[in-house]
Design a protein around this motif. Structure first.
Motif, PDB file in Angstrom:
ATOM      1  N   ALA A   1       0.815  -1.208   0.000  1.00  0.00           N
ATOM      2  CA  ALA A   1       0.000   0.000   0.000  1.00  0.00           C
ATOM      3  C   ALA A   1       0.852   1.262   0.000  1.00  0.00           C
ATOM      4  O   ALA A   1       0.374   2.343  -0.345  1.00  0.00           O
ATOM      5  CB  ALA A   1      -0.933   0.004   1.206  1.00  0.00           C
ATOM      6  N   GLU A   2       2.102   1.134   0.389  1.00  0.00           N
ATOM      7  CA  GLU A   2       2.991   2.297   0.449  1.00  0.00           C
ATOM      8  C   GLU A   2       3.917   2.388  -0.758  1.00  0.00           C
ATOM      9  O   GLU A   2       4.117   3.480  -1.302  1.00  0.00           O
ATOM     10  CB  GLU A   2       3.827   2.256   1.730  1.00  0.00           C
ATOM     11  N   VAL A   3       4.482   1.259  -1.203  1.00  0.00           N
ATOM     12  CA  VAL A   3       5.463   1.310  -2.298  1.00  0.00           C
ATOM     13  C   VAL A   3       5.153   0.352  -3.442  1.00  0.00           C
ATOM     14  O   VAL A   3       5.958   0.193  -4.356  1.00  0.00           O
ATOM     15  CB  VAL A   3       6.889   1.019  -1.771  1.00  0.00           C
ATOM     16  N   GLY A   4       3.995  -0.298  -3.433  1.00  0.00           N
ATOM     17  CA  GLY A   4       3.676  -1.237  -4.496  1.00  0.00           C
ATOM     18  C   GLY A   4       4.268  -2.611  -4.247  1.00  0.00           C
ATOM     19  O   GLY A   4       4.909  -2.862  -3.218  1.00  0.00           O
ATOM     20  N   CYS A   5       4.097  -3.504  -5.214  1.00  0.00           N
ATOM     21  CA  CYS A   5       4.522  -4.895  -5.034  1.00  0.00           C
ATOM     22  C   CYS A   5       6.039  -5.054  -5.038  1.00  0.00           C
ATOM     23  O   CYS A   5       6.552  -6.075  -4.598  1.00  0.00           O
ATOM     24  CB  CYS A   5       3.909  -5.780  -6.116  1.00  0.00           C
ATOM     25  N   GLN A   6       6.769  -4.045  -5.502  1.00  0.00           N
ATOM     26  CA  GLN A   6       8.231  -4.114  -5.436  1.00  0.00           C
ATOM     27  C   GLN A   6       8.696  -4.259  -3.988  1.00  0.00           C
ATOM     28  O   GLN A   6       9.731  -4.858  -3.704  1.00  0.00           O
ATOM     29  CB  GLN A   6       8.847  -2.875  -6.066  1.00  0.00           C
ATOM     30  N   GLY A   7       7.932  -3.723  -3.049  1.00  0.00           N
ATOM     31  CA  GLY A   7       8.269  -3.828  -1.637  1.00  0.00           C
ATOM     32  C   GLY A   7       7.893  -5.159  -1.023  1.00  0.00           C
ATOM     33  O   GLY A   7       8.315  -5.468   0.091  1.00  0.00           O
ATOM     34  N   GLU A   8       7.088  -5.947  -1.734  1.00  0.00           N
ATOM     35  CA  GLU A   8       6.708  -7.262  -1.241  1.00  0.00           C
ATOM     36  C   GLU A   8       7.441  -8.355  -2.014  1.00  0.00           C
ATOM     37  O   GLU A   8       8.365  -8.986  -1.499  1.00  0.00           O
ATOM     38  CB  GLU A   8       5.186  -7.442  -1.348  1.00  0.00           C
ATOM     39  N   ILE A   9       7.075  -8.556  -3.269  1.00  0.00           N
ATOM     40  CA  ILE A   9       7.734  -9.577  -4.092  1.00  0.00           C
ATOM     41  C   ILE A   9       9.204  -9.247  -4.328  1.00  0.00           C
ATOM     42  O   ILE A   9      10.074 -10.126  -4.290  1.00  0.00           O
ATOM     43  CB  ILE A   9       6.999  -9.737  -5.436  1.00  0.00           C
ATOM     44  N   GLY A  10       9.509  -7.964  -4.550  1.00  0.00           N
ATOM     45  CA  GLY A  10      10.899  -7.566  -4.781  1.00  0.00           C
ATOM     46  C   GLY A  10      11.782  -7.871  -3.587  1.00  0.00           C
ATOM     47  O   GLY A  10      12.888  -8.403  -3.724  1.00  0.00           O
ATOM     48  N   VAL A  11      11.303  -7.547  -2.405  1.00  0.00           N
ATOM     49  CA  VAL A  11      12.074  -7.807  -1.187  1.00  0.00           C
ATOM     50  C   VAL A  11      12.144  -9.303  -0.911  1.00  0.00           C
ATOM     51  O   VAL A  11      13.192  -9.824  -0.508  1.00  0.00           O
ATOM     52  CB  VAL A  11      11.463  -7.054   0.013  1.00  0.00           C
TER      53      VAL A  11
END
Length: 400
Positions: free
Chosen positions: A281-291
């Protein structure tokens, strides 16, 4: 920077920020207001926009039961601190407000407000990869040993439990069949992929198994099963898939080595969480899948005997090549495109690991710079593409 344990929270899916977080907030508020007759909960921004699909209301009502709960949805309004804002009210029998609490679910199951960083005492004095990498090179130790120095040997007990829950969730997912709940009519694929993998040989068999493990974990999450955030529920399939694959394949890495790799992966996630965000919700999926991909790539590189420079390089690639990834879940469900993304990110994590292991670890873009770039990119993304289900795939599928 907080404990690496904060990256690995054990709970029930489908979303760490939209299910675990609000549920935990409701539990805390209920405990501090035992005399309340009923409750009213206002959900704002992304929390309200995709709350139905993420079972936000179900989680809140479960934690406030058996008392009556009125939930008010306000997706068009964002509170100032974070897109996942909520206000909880404890009410008397005549509807007078006894207590109110403004709190935010900031990703990975964590709760915070404007004063949280002031109140919390950091556990780690070094908070960037550059600092930690320099320490490792000076001492001759690697990343998991740094965590051990800071957090003590009890970290192994916690990570051992995390690993057992991960394995159980993968096995559960491999055994299940049928349609996932939520209304999209999405068929579970993990079991079928695993069965088909047995008919292949070589790299195709390995790839099919890796897909199956990532799908298994993600489908367990999507159906509300018990999982581990890594760093979130929506991205929980990547790291377990890579570790389970390396544990059960011909590589046959021991549980002890897997747990050390988990600790390193947790450190990678903690660095990103401290300096940027793991919240879709803050930085998009890059912050979830990317991390998640960065964590898994680092874990893999360590298992294959990589130097600290090669481990850092693997993590950097895992995150760099997911920069700009949007979060646009169809119907507000952690299913499409989320489940497939877990499978593809698991493969990309091992590719990043292999690429780094072929190198000497030297490269131009540092992990810290990618983290900084990810944070800025996330803030530049329109809210349509940050877990609101108002843009991207969610928009066009809904038009059908």
């Amino acid at each position: 920077m907080e404990s690496v344990k904060s990256i690995f929270k054990i709970g029930f899916g489908p979303s760490s920020s939209h299910t675990m977080g609000p549920g935990n907030a409701a539990k805390i508020f209920n405990e501090r207001n035992p005399d309340a007759h009923s409750f009213q909960v206002e959900l704002y921004g992304s929390l309200a926009a995709t709350g139905k699909g993420h079972m936000t209301d179900v989680a809140i009502e479960a934690m406030l039961a058996p008392k009556n709960v009125e939930i008010i949805w306000k997706p068009e309004i964002e509170l100032p601190f974070h897109p996942n804002g909520m206000i909880l009210h404890a009410l008397s029998a005549n509807k007078e407000t006894l207590d109110s609490w403004i709190i935010y679910s900031i990703g990975g199951g964590d709760l915070a407000d404007e004063d949280t960083k002031i109140q919390r005492k950091p556990l780690y004095s070094m908070t960037t990869m550059t600092q930690i990498l320099s320490w490792c090179q000076k001492t001759g130790k690697t990343f998991w040993e740094y965590v051990l120095d800071v957090e003590g040997p009890e970290i192994f007990d916690y990570m051992s439990h995390v690993w057992e829950v991960m394995k159980a969730a993968v096995l559960k997912g491999l055994d299940e069949e049928g349609v996932l709940p939520g209304g999209l009519g999405l068929q579970r694929k993990a079991s079928m992929y695993y069965v088909k993998s047995k008919g292949y040989q070589g790299s195709m068999k390995s790839r099919a198994q890796l897909f199956a493990y990532a799908l298994a974990m993600s489908e367990t999450n999507a159906s509300g099963g018990e999982v581990v955030t890594a760093p979130t529920c929506g991205s929980c399939g990547v790291l377990p898939a890579v570790l389970y694959h390396l544990h059960t394949s011909h590589h046959d890495f021991s549980d002890k080595k897997i747990i050390r790799a988990l600790i390193t992966a947790g450190l990678i996630g903690a660095i990103v969480k401290n300096n940027a965000s793991v919240s879709g919700a803050e930085v998009g999926c890059q912050g979830e899948i990317g991390v998640a991909c960065a964590m898994a790539a680092a874990a893999g590189a360590q298992l294959f005997g990589g130097s600290t420079a090669q481990i850092e390089y693997a993590a950097e690639m895992g995150l760099e090549h997911h920069l700009g990834l949007t979060c646009d879940p169809i119907g507000g469900l952690v299913q499409v495109p989320c489940i497939e993304r877990n499978a593809f990110a698991a493969v990309r994590a091992l590719d990043s690991c292999s690429y780094a292991m072929l190198s000497d670890g030297k490269h131009i873009v540092s992990f810290d710079k990618v983290v900084r770039t990810m944070k800025e990119t996330g803030h530049d993304l329109p809210s349509l593409y940050k877990e609101t289900s108002h843009g991207g795939l969610a928009k066009y599928i809904d038009e059908d």
